[in-house]
Design a protein around this motif. Structure first.
Motif, PDB file in Angstrom:
ATOM      1  N   UNK A 523       0.761  -0.799   0.323  1.00 31.38           N
ATOM      2  CA  UNK A 523       0.298  -0.225  -0.356  1.00 31.38           C
ATOM      3  C   UNK A 523       1.061   0.950  -0.211  1.00 31.38           C
ATOM      4  N   UNK A 524       2.179   1.558   0.502  1.00 30.82           N
ATOM      5  CA  UNK A 524       2.916   2.648   1.125  1.00 30.82           C
ATOM      6  C   UNK A 524       4.050   2.635  -0.086  1.00 30.82           C
ATOM      7  N   UNK A 525       3.762   1.550  -0.933  1.00 29.20           N
ATOM      8  CA  UNK A 525       4.898   0.959  -2.045  1.00 29.20           C
ATOM      9  C   UNK A 525       6.564   1.186  -1.313  1.00 29.20           C
ATOM     10  N   UNK A 526       6.793   0.243  -0.141  1.00 32.67           N
ATOM     11  CA  UNK A 526       8.201   0.201   0.838  1.00 32.67           C
ATOM     12  C   UNK A 526       9.471  -0.412   0.066  1.00 32.67           C
ATOM     13  N   UNK A 527      10.340   0.255  -0.373  1.00 34.53           N
ATOM     14  CA  UNK A 527      11.261  -0.869  -1.339  1.00 34.53           C
ATOM     15  C   UNK A 527      11.839  -1.806   0.049  1.00 34.53           C
ATOM     16  N   UNK A 528      12.816  -1.572   0.755  1.00 32.35           N
ATOM     17  CA  UNK A 528      13.205  -2.174   1.542  1.00 32.35           C
ATOM     18  C   UNK A 528      11.969  -3.892   1.924  1.00 32.35           C
ATOM     19  N   UNK A 529      11.292  -3.900   2.054  1.00 31.33           N
ATOM     20  CA  UNK A 529       9.801  -4.859   2.308  1.00 31.33           C
ATOM     21  C   UNK A 529       9.739  -5.933   0.910  1.00 31.33           C
ATOM     22  N   UNK A 530       9.783  -5.174   0.366  1.00 28.13           N
ATOM     23  CA  UNK A 530       9.704  -5.561  -0.740  1.00 28.13           C
ATOM     24  C   UNK A 530      10.950  -6.403  -2.284  1.00 28.13           C
ATOM     25  N   UNK A 531      11.861  -5.875  -0.637  1.00 31.36           N
ATOM     26  CA  UNK A 531      13.278  -6.229  -1.748  1.00 31.36           C
ATOM     27  C   UNK A 531      13.282  -7.641  -1.260  1.00 31.36           C
ATOM     28  N   UNK A 532      12.673  -7.480   0.794  1.00 29.78           N
ATOM     29  CA  UNK A 532      13.691  -8.512   1.073  1.00 29.78           C
ATOM     30  C   UNK A 532      12.424  -9.618   0.641  1.00 29.78           C
ATOM     31  N   UNK A 533      10.991  -9.711  -0.029  1.00 24.35           N
ATOM     32  CA  UNK A 533      10.265 -10.722  -0.520  1.00 24.35           C
ATOM     33  C   UNK A 533      10.505 -11.465  -1.940  1.00 24.35           C
ATOM     34  N   UNK A 534      11.288  -9.999  -2.277  1.00 18.04           N
ATOM     35  CA  UNK A 534      11.853 -10.772  -3.479  1.00 18.04           C
ATOM     36  C   UNK A 534      13.463 -11.945  -2.813  1.00 18.04           C
ATOM     37  N   UNK A 535      14.163 -11.505  -1.935  1.00 12.68           N
ATOM     38  CA  UNK A 535      14.889 -12.630  -1.382  1.00 12.68           C
ATOM     39  C   UNK A 535      14.127 -14.218  -0.678  1.00 12.68           C
ATOM     40  N   UNK A 536      13.118 -13.896  -0.839  1.00 12.07           N
ATOM     41  CA  UNK A 536      12.775 -15.187  -0.311  1.00 12.07           C
ATOM     42  C   UNK A 536      12.436 -15.926  -1.530  1.00 12.07           C
ATOM     43  N   UNK A 537      11.431 -15.206  -2.534  1.00 11.57           N
ATOM     44  CA  UNK A 537      10.716 -16.392  -3.756  1.00 11.57           C
ATOM     45  C   UNK A 537      11.605 -16.428  -4.661  1.00 11.57           C
ATOM     46  N   UNK A 538      12.480 -15.235  -4.846  1.00 12.55           N
ATOM     47  CA  UNK A 538      14.174 -15.188  -5.542  1.00 12.55           C
ATOM     48  C   UNK A 538      13.159 -14.779  -7.028  1.00 12.55           C
ATOM     49  N   UNK A 539      14.283 -14.190  -8.276  1.00  9.21           N
ATOM     50  CA  UNK A 539      13.807 -13.883  -9.695  1.00  9.21           C
ATOM     51  C   UNK A 539      13.281 -14.521 -10.141  1.00  9.21           C
ATOM     52  N   UNK A 540      13.408 -15.451 -10.242  1.00  9.54           N
ATOM     53  CA  UNK A 540      13.265 -16.542 -11.772  1.00  9.54           C
ATOM     54  C   UNK A 540      12.248 -17.143 -11.428  1.00  9.54           C
ATOM     55  N   UNK A 541      11.478 -16.892 -10.328  1.00  7.00           N
ATOM     56  CA  UNK A 541       8.924 -17.313 -10.321  1.00  7.00           C
ATOM     57  C   UNK A 541       8.945 -16.295 -10.539  1.00  7.00           C
ATOM     58  N   UNK A 542       9.522 -15.080 -10.542  1.00  2.15           N
ATOM     59  CA  UNK A 542       8.675 -13.216 -10.786  1.00  2.15           C
ATOM     60  C   UNK A 542       8.759 -13.063 -12.303  1.00  2.15           C
ATOM     61  N   UNK A 543       9.445 -13.887 -12.742  1.00  2.86           N
ATOM     62  CA  UNK A 543       9.899 -13.443 -14.406  1.00  2.86           C
ATOM     63  C   UNK A 543       8.854 -14.302 -14.875  1.00  2.86           C
TER      64      UNK A 543
END
Length: 754
Positions: A523-543
């Motif tokens: 909701x508040x477009x927080x970069x650090x939490x988003x990066x943490x989630x990316x670190x958990x799920x990894x970039x490949x599934x997101x792509x």
């Protein structure tokens, strides 16, 4: 002195024998002329003077007929044409048009079989002495319009007239009187920048349709038939008025109008509602431009050709293109853009006023040189083999230029180089709105002004998407069982293993401290939490998810894609968000329903591709997450400023240095994506408060949706919420219940010694 043999009686009268002899001379001359005409007609029939139209030609007369682009609500959005001609049927014609035409051009039209001999025999003498004589019937005029062009040579014109006679008789044998009148009215030239046919004329001069033309309007248009130039109501209004009144008088002579009606109509002004015809007038010009190229691609790839095997010509073959665009929604979208962009441009101008652009904008001189070299003026000067010095002098010499402004085009004296600076500092905007369930595109605004800036930004333009990419990362997390209520400490989190270690920045004034939920983080477009989630799920599934959701641009599998470092178009991003609103189904955006030829034969129908991009539960949870952006996040001004408190989800996006401002809004029935920015990414607001998507794009969405909701006929209901999956939702959305569950799980773990 020589005497004659003429004999007179005592009263100087011719004798009966002489009268008989003179009568024989006259009859012999008449018979000779008749025989000559018969021979000439016979020779004409046998194509001695040139080939006449065949039976097939008569059944399929060739004419340059405009292709019409038709909206889902049956409005003509525009046409592709060489001659701006669109056909109508007899039932679509006002009786006033028929009556005016017959009374003026051919009062015995219903009695003859193509030739009115009482008028026709008088034309030959007039042609020989170079005078015009109105001896042609409507059918003959139609023959000329369809199959030949009027010759200026009087002798050739006589031959041409014979050919018209023969063709007119053939037309009368093959068509009814009503069909002939309709064909004639569909082929007439009405002047005014390439206006052909009564349908185009009615739209051009009165902004109406042929069935709604009043007697005075019909009289004005029919009065132009024999002289669209001299009787033009635009260039010669006095001539047009006199000619209109003459036609009205002839309608009275034929009892189509009463004398009282005629006098009343003669007192009226011309009453024009003139709309000049050109290819960028009318609604959705960017859409129509993209559509034309798509149609040509379809014809080529699907091998769709004319019956004779030749390729279709969109500008001549009178096709009908049925589209998904809703003319009313298109109007609302264009109005919303126009109304808000005026204000935003004023903000932008105030923001930059007094600043040195060359010092404040990176590579500004390079951008101007690039703009100069891309301009039509530069290309023309190059074609004239001007030197670089001469070109520079030309661009630095004042001349009269036409410029776009949000208050209308203006003509002004200006250096061409200054006009490039002016255009570089103009904000651009694009919008696409679509039905998420069908994929039907309802509105398409590809730029700010097609006349001046023809590049379409909806489909052809790609820009960095910024924070509008964050939902893709969160969707993968939700799909892996994460709850929107999960709390993460909002602190820097460095990701390793993908080249150099990566950790995004976060503005101190916009960073929420402590542990926050995933819903709050989005909701508040927080970069650090988003990066943490990316670190958990990894970039490949997101792509993988991004690709399933229709993004065709290159998206490298790096952690930074969670913040939208890749480029995509408004077209792709709007369609991607539609999967959230459509139970995880990505439906290919569709804007062509079918293509018909001029006879109504279906040439092509479109079936959109559908992909299950994510499971329905994940999609539903994401709608809950995206509603949080509007309820208490970066999109909250949609609620507190614009009063839209119904179920709406969305996401703002702002890229580095405020180069791009995005907003994508989702409702159960409509998903709308917007982008705002300058032509060059180096030119932007230097204030995030002004350049962020919440300020540069969201307001247009709000103004558009308010108009859509207010029009109940559109069927977009305000208080409909997103449907939960048929199998229910296993992920907990109630954060109170989630916290209790987590607390209970922790206590159990403690008891078990974990």
């Amino acid at each position: 002195m020589r005497t004659t043999n003429t004999r007179f009686n005592s009263k100087n009268q011719l004798q009966p024998a002489d009268i008989r002899r003179y009568n024989w001379y006259i009859w012999r001359t008449v018979i000779a002329l008749f025989a000559f005409v018969v021979i000439m007609i016979t020779l004409t029939i046998f194509d001695v003077f040139g080939q006449l139209p065949s039976f097939r030609d008569l059944e399929n007369p060739k004419s340059n007929q405009a292709t019409e682009i038709i909206s889902s609500d049956k409005q003509v959005l525009g046409t592709y044409y060489i001659q701006n001609r669109s056909n109508v049927t007899y039932q679509e014609l006002s009786p006033n048009v028929i009556n005016a035409l017959v009374a003026t051009e051919d009062k015995r039209f219903y009695d003859h079989s193509g030739i009115d001999f009482g008028r026709s025999f008088t034309i030959f003498a007039h042609l020989l002495i170079g005078q015009k004589q109105g001896g042609s019937t409507i059918t003959q005029q139609l023959a000329l319009n369809l199959f030949s062009e009027r010759s200026a040579n009087p002798f050739k014109r006589i031959i041409q007239k014979l050919q018209e006679w023969v063709t007119a008789v053939k037309l009368e044998r093959h068509y009814t009187k009503e069909e002939i009148l309709t064909m004639y009215l569909n082929t007439v030239d009405f002047g005014a920048y390439n206006t052909y046919g009564i349908k185009s004329a009615a739209r051009t001069y009165f902004n109406t349709t042929p069935d709604k033309l009043t007697p005075d309007q019909a009289a004005l248009l029919i009065g132009m038939v024999n002289g669209p130039g001299i009787y033009s109501p635009i260039r010669h209004p006095d001539n047009a008025l006199k000619r209109r009144n003459l036609v009205l008088s002839r309608m009275a002579e034929q009892k189509y109008l009463s004398d009282g009606q005629v006098e009343e109509f003669k007192q009226k002004p011309l009453g024009l509602d003139f709309h000049q015809n050109n290819h960028f007038d009318g609604p959705a010009p960017y859409f129509r431009s993209v559509l034309k190229k798509e149609l040509q691609k379809i014809f080529r790839e699907q091998n769709i050709n004319r019956p004779d095997g030749s390729p279709y010509d969109l500008d001549r073959d009178g096709l009908k293109i049925y589209t998904t665009i809703d003319a009313t929604m298109q109007q609302y979208a264009e109005e919303a853009q126009r109304d808000y962009m005026k204000d935003l441009q004023a903000q932008f101008n105030d923001h930059w006023r007094g600043r040195n652009l060359y010092k404040s904008i990176h590579n500004f001189k390079f951008l101007l040189d690039q703009g100069m070299q891309k301009s039509d003026r530069y290309k023309q000067l190059k074609q004239q083999e001007k030197s670089d010095e001469e070109i520079q002098e030309n661009f630095n010499t004042k001349t009269m230029l036409n410029l776009f402004t949000w208050h209308g085009n203006i003509d002004t004296m200006m250096r061409p180089m200054d006009s490039i600076i002016y255009c570089k500092m103009l904000l651009r905007n694009a919008l696409m709105s679509m039905d998420p369930t069908t994929g039907y595109v309802k509105a398409w605004v590809g730029g700010t002004n097609f006349e001046h800036f023809k590049y379409d930004q909806v489909k052809n333009g790609t820009r960095q998407v910024g924070s509008t990419a964050k939902p893709f990362t969160y969707a993968v997390a939700i799909d892996n069982g994460y709850s929107p209520c999960m709390k993460i400490n909002n602190v820097p989190d460095t990701i390793r293993g993908y080249g150099a270690p990566w950790c995004p920045r976060s503005s101190p004034s916009e960073t929420l401290p402590g542990f926050i939920t995933l819903r709050q983080a989005l909701a508040h477009s927080q970069n650090w939490v988003t990066a943490h989630v990316m670190g958990e799920v990894k970039p490949e599934p997101v792509v993988d998810l991004i690709k399933k959701m229709g993004i065709t641009s290159a998206v490298p599998p790096y952690p930074s894609i969670c913040l939208g470092t890749f480029d995509a178009s408004v077209f792709e991003m709007t369609a991607a968000y539609s999967a959230f609103a459509n139970h995880g189904l990505w439906t290919e955006p569709t804007y062509i329903l079918r293509i018909e030829d001029k006879n109504g034969n279906v040439l092509y129908t479109h079936t959109p591709r559908v992909v299950q991009a994510m499971n329905p539960q994940t999609a539903y949870v994401m709608t809950y997450m995206l509603k949080g952006v509007i309820e208490d996040g970066t999109g909250s001004r949609l609620t507190y400023k614009y009063g839209l408190r119904n179920p709406i989800g969305g996401k703002t996006g702002t890229t580095q240095n405020n180069s791009d401002g995005w907003f994508i809004g989702i409702t159960p029935q409509l998903v709308t994506g917007l982008w705002t920015g300058c032509e060059d990414r180096d030119i932007a607001f230097q204030s995030t408060r002004l350049g962020e998507g919440a300020n540069s794009a969201l307001p247009i969405f709000a103004m558009y949706m308010k108009k859509v909701y207010a029009n109940q006929a559109l069927g977009i209901k305000k208080n409909v919420d997103f449907d939960a999956p048929a199998n229910g939702v296993s992920i907990i959305l109630d954060c109170g219940a989630y916290n209790q569950q987590q607390q209970g799980t922790t206590e159990v773990d403690k008891k078990l010694g974990f």
